[in-house]
Design a protein around this motif. Sequence first.
Motif, short mmCIF file in Angstrom:
data_model
loop_
_atom_site.label_atom_id
_atom_site.label_comp_id
_atom_site.label_asym_id
_atom_site.label_seq_id
_atom_site.Cartn_x
_atom_site.Cartn_y
_atom_site.Cartn_z
N TYR A 205 44.16 76.79 -24.85
CA TYR A 205 44.37 77.51 -23.60
C TYR A 205 43.28 77.16 -22.59
N ASN A 206 43.54 77.51 -21.33
CA ASN A 206 42.51 77.40 -20.31
C ASN A 206 41.31 78.23 -20.74
N GLU A 207 40.10 77.70 -20.56
CA GLU A 207 38.89 78.37 -21.05
C GLU A 207 38.70 79.77 -20.51
N ASP A 208 39.20 80.02 -19.29
CA ASP A 208 38.97 81.32 -18.65
C ASP A 208 40.05 82.36 -18.94
N THR A 209 41.02 82.02 -19.80
CA THR A 209 42.06 82.97 -20.16
C THR A 209 41.45 84.19 -20.87
N ASP A 210 41.79 85.38 -20.41
CA ASP A 210 41.35 86.65 -21.00
C ASP A 210 39.86 86.93 -20.85
N ILE A 211 39.19 86.20 -19.96
CA ILE A 211 37.77 86.45 -19.71
C ILE A 211 37.60 87.83 -19.06
N LEU A 212 36.53 88.54 -19.43
CA LEU A 212 36.24 89.87 -18.89
C LEU A 212 35.20 89.76 -17.78
N SER A 213 35.38 90.58 -16.74
CA SER A 213 34.47 90.50 -15.59
C SER A 213 33.25 91.41 -15.74
N GLU A 214 33.43 92.57 -16.38
CA GLU A 214 32.33 93.51 -16.53
C GLU A 214 32.63 94.50 -17.65
N GLY A 215 31.59 95.27 -18.00
CA GLY A 215 31.75 96.25 -19.05
C GLY A 215 32.44 97.51 -18.57
N GLY A 216 32.57 98.49 -19.48
CA GLY A 216 33.25 99.74 -19.17
C GLY A 216 34.13 100.14 -20.33
N THR A 217 34.95 101.15 -20.14
CA THR A 217 35.94 101.52 -21.15
C THR A 217 37.16 100.66 -20.92
N LEU A 218 37.37 99.69 -21.79
CA LEU A 218 38.38 98.65 -21.56
C LEU A 218 39.45 98.67 -22.65
N LEU A 219 40.67 98.34 -22.26
CA LEU A 219 41.75 98.12 -23.21
C LEU A 219 41.72 96.65 -23.59
N LEU A 220 41.27 96.35 -24.80
CA LEU A 220 41.07 94.97 -25.23
C LEU A 220 42.30 94.46 -25.98
#
Length: 342
Positions: A205-220
């Motif tokens: 896949y493209n390397e940036d697929t599903d990359i996260l921008s910042e922390g927090g309460t996230l649905l992973l």
Amino acid sequence: LLIALNLIHYYLGKIDYQQSAAVTEGKIEDMTQQASVLDENQKASENDQPESSKKEIAALEQRLMEQTSGMEDILFDKNVFNILLIGYDSRDADGKGRSDTNILVSINRKTKRITMTSIMRDSYVEIPGYGNNRINAAYAFGGGSLLVETIEKNFQISVNNYVAVDFFAFMDIINIVGGVEIEVSDAEVKVMNRYIRQLNRLEGYNEDTDILSEGGTLLLNGKQTLAYTRVRYVGNADFERTERQRTVLEKVFEKTKSLNLLELNDLMNRLLPEISTDMDEKEVLFFLLRGPLFLQYDLQSLRIPADGTYEALRIDGMEVLGVDLEENRKLLEEMVYESGQK
């Protein structure tokens, strides 16, 4: 009834059933060679720190020899069923890597409690037939059966069976249950993104697929969750990583309670072919039928070695944890068996 039985047999037929006895000689030789390569790769990847003193190493080796002699006091209770959950990283189709995740799932039918005990992968133990090493090498040397034997030898606790799952199947499981919601720090996100890019390269896949921008309460999603469980050098190193792994398992445990039949079908079709176990079909059927009851049990978490029961050393280029086995056996007896009965 016949249709139901055929359906159950269809699902159970997807599992890779392993012989609980020792691995064949040829397979042992292959695994030993692979483990040696893995060992050298892992040593090279670790920080270049000085070796522990010969006196410290000799003292640990002596204590390990003393604490692993004799099996007469092995912990056992007919009301407690111990299943070793193994998560391994296999980068090729035929090989097994070291076990990055070793969680003893203890089902206590008397107290109606499930205890998830993470066994630290750097724990320095005796691996039967292979000398002393980090516990995660046992799976690479001899698969699930040798890892079970290693845990029983060192912690003197009976392990009924094991279930091993590849990390890549783990990603799909998370996606099927709809992801997991977890509070993630900015520091964790930075490390997670490195793992996510690595997984993207492996999967094309493209390397940036599903990359996260910042922390927090996230649905992973699955890939992000796998990256989260592999974060090691944020917080209290591997100790905190095992806590992340248990957190994810608890989230999955809760979410499976609300899956509908179609989602359960998807889960079993994806998960079961990726499972290897030394249980036979009848034993797996028992757990499937009892599953709804076990889902109602209380959950508690444990980590081995516990604080104050280990020392950090460096042996032969490896960072290891010199474990006080006796103290951790007492903790297992107290937390898993509770009654103190053996």
